[in-house]
Design a protein around this motif. Structure first.
Motif, short mmCIF file in Angstrom:
data_model
loop_
_atom_site.label_atom_id
_atom_site.label_comp_id
_atom_site.label_asym_id
_atom_site.label_seq_id
_atom_site.Cartn_x
_atom_site.Cartn_y
_atom_site.Cartn_z
N GLN A 15 -0.31 5.35 -6.43
CA GLN A 15 -0.12 3.91 -6.24
C GLN A 15 0.92 3.59 -5.16
OE1 GLN A 15 0.62 2.53 -10.23
NE2 GLN A 15 -1.56 2.66 -10.77
N ALA A 73 0.85 -1.20 0.00
CA ALA A 73 0.00 0.00 0.00
C ALA A 73 0.88 1.24 0.00
CB ALA A 73 -0.91 -0.01 1.21
N ASN A 83 -7.85 8.87 -5.01
CA ASN A 83 -8.28 7.87 -4.03
C ASN A 83 -7.58 6.55 -4.31
OD1 ASN A 83 -10.01 9.65 -2.77
ND2 ASN A 83 -11.67 9.21 -4.21
N GLY A 84 -7.13 5.91 -3.25
CA GLY A 84 -6.41 4.66 -3.43
C GLY A 84 -4.93 4.87 -3.68
#
Lengths: 310, 262
Positions: free
Chosen positions: A215, A25, A45-46
């Motif tokens: 990412q 993550a 987001n993410g």
């Protein structure tokens, strides 16, 4: 950035993998935040912002790497450093079945604040955030903007030096957003360090320093101004029925550097205005729309990742 | 001083919030008292005639009291799941608090609610023919409180790892109800078949029910000679509290690398 000023937040080589997750993550994230700065973590987001936020709030321990808050390790036992940290979560942490006052009293007690000093601090903050007349209302009945203000008071009760905010403007209307930013600036003026996450460009523009995440990796860092200057010149964005043919034509006939981002033809150039007539002359019939703009943070993101920010 | 800051006040905060929230939700107050009362009255009246020699309504009374404690204690720990889902727990978990303080605050709060609810039922006990000595009454209060604390601790253990209240209910039906059935509430240990007797003797609730019975009827007859005696029951209840509390502290202080506690 001078080395002599101690950093409020220093992050080195942070890696994080959620249990059972295949990918990281966060992958090798490094940055530092100076005292008294408004530091923004910008990303779609993410992108890993919220994970990084959880690590900084000490709710989660990193798989690898070090985090230093005011030069100290926040993950040492007994949580002594947590006194210096004020955390405002993205999802509400208020107890909707309690009144504003009760929420603040119980929160104060969690930080060991009691008696008249607690009452004084609560009154002072309620006054500053113009919530005095809402004291006895249930937190669940307040509007989103007012709830966010109570959340902020909750995080400020113990007078922390570092304030972390996760997507603070989520769910706020434009007026409440302006209000929020006045609060953030006020906090900065009183010497606090603020780290916030955001996926909004206009919010990122207001930060002193930015780290752009994509990412799980840090793709750029610097002040919004420096980052935009790095792109430089102008940006021409063209749409066409056949973007690929258009790209080849512009490259071969005009010698400009062209890229395709999400079906749009994108040209970074030093002199946008003089390029437009040349473009129209060569391939005007194939162009559907043409936009000339100064580089934005979105262009910085596109340049660093090759992806559109969404 | 520092100890107060990181232990006492946070625990007090969590405990008081628990009690305030509970009594603010009237449906929860009623939901914990009325079902055991109805249960007691219907089962007690219905089975009463089949039980020879004694009044079954009176026999069932101590068990019903323990059931109120069980229901209230266990259901109050559902608040942990709600706190996690609604976000309140976030701010608790990043505050400078000792894990034991989080466990103590939550468990003590739930235990106090359960204890107070059972008190309402104790008030009507004399109308059913219960009469207690002063010592018996003090003993009754002690047992009720310890049972409440131990059972809330058990609920805390179950609820801490859960993310849905549905899961909690199934554990309740599968595990906690049988625990009550096999506590001597419905039928005495002595009359049960051997295998069931063994299960009942290892059930901490058996000692709660026995002790509550002793306390409630302390003025009616002397039970000191029978086994288990009051001190033994007290010891078992204390042990039950110690075990569940320690396990609760352990489960909420576990914070390993990469683990997401939010």
């Amino acid at each position: 950035m001078t080395a002599s000023i101690p950093c409020a937040i220093a992050i080195e080589g942070i890696k994080f993998r959620y249990p059972k997750a295949k990918t990281l993550a966060l992958n090798n994230v490094n940055f530092s935040v100076n005292k008294g700065e408004i530091f923004g973590l910008l990303g779609p987001n993410g992108g890993g912002k919220s994970t990084l936020f959880k690590l900084l709030s000490t709710a989660v321990i990193p798989s690898e790497g070090t985090i230093r808050l005011n030069g100290k390790n926040p993950f040492m036992p007994n949580g002594g450093l947590r006194h210096e940290l004020g955390v405002i979560f993205q999802s509400p942490s208020l107890d909707s079945k309690l009144t504003v006052m009760e929420n603040l009293v119980y929160q104060s007690l969690l930080y060991g604040l009691t008696g008249s000093s607690m009452q004084q601090r609560i009154q002072e903050l309620l006054k500053r955030f113009k919530l005095l007349e809402k004291t006895n209302e249930y937190a669940g009945t307040l509007s989103g903007g007012l709830q966010r203000r109570v959340e902020i008071i909750k995080a400020l009760l113990h007078d922390p030096q570092i304030i972390l905010m996760d997507e603070p403007s989520t769910g706020l209307d434009p007026l409440a957003r302006i209000d929020l930013w006045n609060v953030i600036k006020e906090l900065k003026e009183s010497g606090k360090t603020i780290l916030l996450t955001t996926h909004l460009m206009e919010e990122a523009e207001r930060c002193d320093q930015l780290a752009i995440m994509h990412q799980g990796e840090l793709v750029a860092k610097g002040s919004p101004q420096t980052l935009k200057e790095e792109v430089g010149g102008d940006v021409l964005t063209l749409t066409a029925r056949e973007p690929e043919t258009l790209r080849q034509k512009i490259e071969s006939d005009l010698g400009l550097k062209v890229s395709i981002v999400d079906f749009a033809v994108r040209i970074e150039t030093q002199q946008g205005e003089s390029d437009i007539p040349r473009l129209m002359a060569v391939c005007g019939s194939e162009i559907l729309t043409l936009t000339l703009s100064k580089p934005t943070l979105e262009d910085v993101f596109i340049r660093r990742t090759g992806h559109k920010f969404s | 001083m520092k100890h107060n800051q990181e232990f006492f006040w946070p625990a007090y905060s969590l405990c008081k919030r628990e009690v305030v929230r509970f009594f603010r939700q009237r449906s929860r107050v009623i939901g914990a008292i009325v079902p055991p009362l109805v249960f007691w009255f219907l089962i007690g009246s219905g089975l009463g005639n089949s039980f020879r020699g004694s009044n079954y309504l009176i026999y069932l009374f101590p068990g019903t009291l323990v059931m109120i404690v069980l229901f209230t204690a266990i259901f109050s720990t559902i608040s942990i799941i709600e706190d996690r889902r609604e976000g309140f727990l976030q701010s608790v978990l990043v505050a400078p608090i000792a894990p034991a303080s989080v466990a103590l605050g939550k468990i003590l709060g739930g235990a106090m609610i359960a204890f107070l609810q059972s008190m309402i039922f104790v008030i009507i006990a004399p109308m059913l023919g219960a009469s207690f000595t002063f010592l018996g009454f003090v003993f009754l209060l002690a047992i009720l409180f310890l049972s409440a604390f131990g059972l809330t601790g058990l609920g805390f253990l179950i609820a801490w790892k859960m993310d849905s209240t549905q899961g909690f209910h199934s554990v309740m039906n599968l595990f906690l109800m049988p625990m009550w059935f096999l506590s001597g509430s419905l039928f005495p240990v002595e009359g049960a078949p051997m295998w069931l007797k063994c299960v009942m003797l290892f059930n901490p609730l058996t000692y709660s029910v026995t002790a509550v019975r002793m306390g409630l009827f302390s003025g009616n007859f002397i039970v000191l000679r029978s086994w288990p005696g009051p001190l033994f029951c007290l010891a078992v209840s204390l042990l039950f509290c110690a075990v569940t509390f320690s396990a609760a502290v352990l489960s909420c202080s576990k914070k390993t690398i990469g683990e997401n506690i939010l």
